[in-house]
Motif scaffolding. Structure first.
Motif, PDB file in Angstrom:
ATOM      1  N   GLU A   1       0.840  -1.205   0.000  1.00  0.00           N
ATOM      2  CA  GLU A   1       0.000   0.000   0.000  1.00  0.00           C
ATOM      3  C   GLU A   1       0.865   1.242   0.000  1.00  0.00           C
ATOM      4  O   GLU A   1       1.893   1.302   0.679  1.00  0.00           O
TER       5      GLU A   1
ATOM      6  N   THR B   1      -3.600   3.651  -1.813  1.00  0.00           N
ATOM      7  CA  THR B   1      -3.857   2.755  -2.940  1.00  0.00           C
ATOM      8  C   THR B   1      -3.065   1.469  -2.736  1.00  0.00           C
ATOM      9  O   THR B   1      -1.900   1.507  -2.333  1.00  0.00           O
ATOM     10  N   TYR B   2      -3.702   0.346  -3.023  1.00  0.00           N
ATOM     11  CA  TYR B   2      -3.084  -0.967  -2.848  1.00  0.00           C
ATOM     12  C   TYR B   2      -2.693  -1.506  -4.222  1.00  0.00           C
ATOM     13  O   TYR B   2      -3.497  -1.479  -5.161  1.00  0.00           O
ATOM     14  N   TYR B   3      -1.485  -2.001  -4.321  1.00  0.00           N
ATOM     15  CA  TYR B   3      -0.959  -2.533  -5.574  1.00  0.00           C
ATOM     16  C   TYR B   3      -0.540  -3.984  -5.359  1.00  0.00           C
ATOM     17  O   TYR B   3      -0.056  -4.337  -4.285  1.00  0.00           O
ATOM     18  N   TRP B   4      -0.706  -4.789  -6.395  1.00  0.00           N
ATOM     19  CA  TRP B   4      -0.196  -6.157  -6.322  1.00  0.00           C
ATOM     20  C   TRP B   4      -0.052  -6.744  -7.722  1.00  0.00           C
ATOM     21  O   TRP B   4      -0.561  -6.200  -8.707  1.00  0.00           O
TER      22      TRP B   4
ATOM     23  N   SER C   1      -4.652  -2.916  -8.946  1.00  0.00           N
ATOM     24  CA  SER C   1      -4.657  -1.879  -7.916  1.00  0.00           C
ATOM     25  C   SER C   1      -6.062  -1.752  -7.348  1.00  0.00           C
ATOM     26  O   SER C   1      -7.047  -2.167  -7.967  1.00  0.00           O
TER      27      SER C   1
ATOM     28  N   ASN D   1      -8.233   1.353  -5.062  1.00  0.00           N
ATOM     29  CA  ASN D   1      -8.349   2.598  -4.314  1.00  0.00           C
ATOM     30  C   ASN D   1      -9.819   2.952  -4.104  1.00  0.00           C
ATOM     31  O   ASN D   1     -10.220   4.103  -4.154  1.00  0.00           O
TER      32      ASN D   1
ATOM     33  N   LEU E   1      -3.939  -2.466 -13.467  1.00  0.00           N
ATOM     34  CA  LEU E   1      -2.943  -1.412 -13.563  1.00  0.00           C
ATOM     35  C   LEU E   1      -2.347  -1.471 -14.965  1.00  0.00           C
ATOM     36  O   LEU E   1      -1.651  -2.421 -15.308  1.00  0.00           O
TER      37      LEU E   1
ATOM     38  N   THR F   1       7.918   0.013  -1.194  1.00  0.00           N
ATOM     39  CA  THR F   1       7.669   1.315  -1.795  1.00  0.00           C
ATOM     40  C   THR F   1       8.812   2.271  -1.477  1.00  0.00           C
ATOM     41  O   THR F   1       9.494   2.129  -0.464  1.00  0.00           O
TER      42      THR F   1
ATOM     43  N   THR G   1       4.358   5.954  -9.737  1.00  0.00           N
ATOM     44  CA  THR G   1       2.970   6.416  -9.666  1.00  0.00           C
ATOM     45  C   THR G   1       2.799   7.836 -10.195  1.00  0.00           C
ATOM     46  O   THR G   1       1.681   8.264 -10.445  1.00  0.00           O
TER      47      THR G   1
END
Length: 342
Positions: free
Chosen positions: A266, A270-273, A281, A283, A289, A314, A341
């Motif tokens: 995160e 926003t969460y990314y994977w 993603s 949010n 993405l 991050t 980002t």
């Protein structure tokens, strides 16, 4: 004639997909990032300790006053050290449980930090045999101990349906939440991360598939605390409701996938994977993405047999999400792709 300097400007990022001649940006690079659409060298890293027993697959970080308390999980042990503001480190302490734990090459840890009713921060450590396959339904166990202490961790043995505790652990204060196979989710009583049978504790099976990862979610006063739960094929939201049910669950998507639990990260809400075939993603809405730069490069070149070793972190200063993974025939992460980002 005097030489004329001509700046070479190209689109930010490194385009690995497609052919050499259809790219409108750079096609190769090492240790480079983009700042303001200009390429800049990444300065590098500083080694602060080289005596950990590894490879380390998970780390917990907690800072109090001028000390940072670090715990590291490997296949056979949990180690702990302190770091000061000058990056000096203490001696390494072994906190590996002496009962209820068996060293195994497939062990992967998840850590959480929560407070007890006495106000003492507790380290909660969960281990399971997930390195070979995140689908594993074996080996789940839970341990706890004083976060600032140096003693060995103690196994928590008062867990109903403990056989399902193969996914991980999450702090959702004042609750501690564990999860695993068959969609199993269980929460502790408020204020005690070691009690899962007393008043206020409970469990549910909001999905049929194994839950791999949980992360706290920002929410309003009426439905706080809340969390996101990733299963092998769905994204769920866990929301506090009070009463006898304590928590309710809703499904946000049934069309996701997860490459590996440690790819979930995160930044700025926003969460990314990494999914099985695309980057994702969340949010407030689950989205793919967009990646026309290196998606094929990643999925066709990654060593899928070592996918569980993929991890994310991050770099907020530069707005970056990093995914480190094993590429080609490598059995350990040896390559990284970075999403900027900005």
């Amino acid at each position: 004639d005097e030489p004329l300097a001509v700046p070479v400007l190209c689109k930010g990022g490194i385009q690995r997909d497609g052919t050499t001649f259809d790219a409108d940006g750079c096609i190769d690079g090492e240790w480079v990032r983009w700042v303001g659409d200009r390429a800049r060298k990444i300065p590098g890293y500083r080694r602060i300790n080289r005596y950990l027993f590894g490879p380390v697959r998970a780390m917990s970080e907690f800072t109090k006053d001028s000390a940072t308390y670090l715990h590291f999980g490997s296949a056979s042990r949990i180690q702990r050290l302190q770091m000061d503001t000058s990056l000096n480190t203490s001696v390494i302490t072994d906190r590996t449980p002496t009962s209820g734990f068996t060293a195994d090459d497939n062990n992967i840890w998840q850590f959480a930090v929560d407070h007890s009713t006495a106000g003492v921060p507790q380290l909660i450590a969960q281990v399971a045999h997930n390195l070979d396959c995140m689908c594993s339904s074996a080996g789940g166990a839970l341990y706890s101990g004083d976060l600032f202490g140096t003693g060995v961790l103690t196994q928590i043995t008062t867990l109903p349906a403990a056989y399902s505790l193969t996914g991980g652990v999450m702090a959702l204060h004042p609750y501690t939440v564990v999860y695993g196979s068959n969609g199993f989710v269980m929460w502790s009583i408020p204020g005690d991360p070691t009690d899962y049978t007393g008043s206020g504790a409970g469990y549910a099976y909001p999905t049929r598939q194994k839950i791999l990862k949980g992360m706290p979610l920002r929410s309003g006063a009426s439905n706080s605390p809340a969390a996101l739960l990733w299963s092998t094929d769905s994204l769920l939201m866990m929301t506090f409701t009070g009463g006898t049910g304590v928590f309710s669950f809703s499904t946000l998507s049934t069309s996701i996938s997860v490459w590996a639990p440690n790819t979930i990260v995160e930044m700025d809400g926003t969460y990314y994977w990494v999914g099985a075939e695309r980057f994702m993603s969340f949010n407030g809405i689950v989205r793919e993405l967009p990646n026309t730069v290196n998606a094929d490069f990643f999925f066709e070149g990654a060593n899928s047999a070592q996918r569980q070793k993929t991890y994310a972190f991050t770099v907020p200063r530069f707005g970056e999400v990093w995914w480190c993974y094993a590429r080609g025939t490598s059995e350990e992460p040896n390559h990284a792709i970075v999403f900027n980002t900005r």
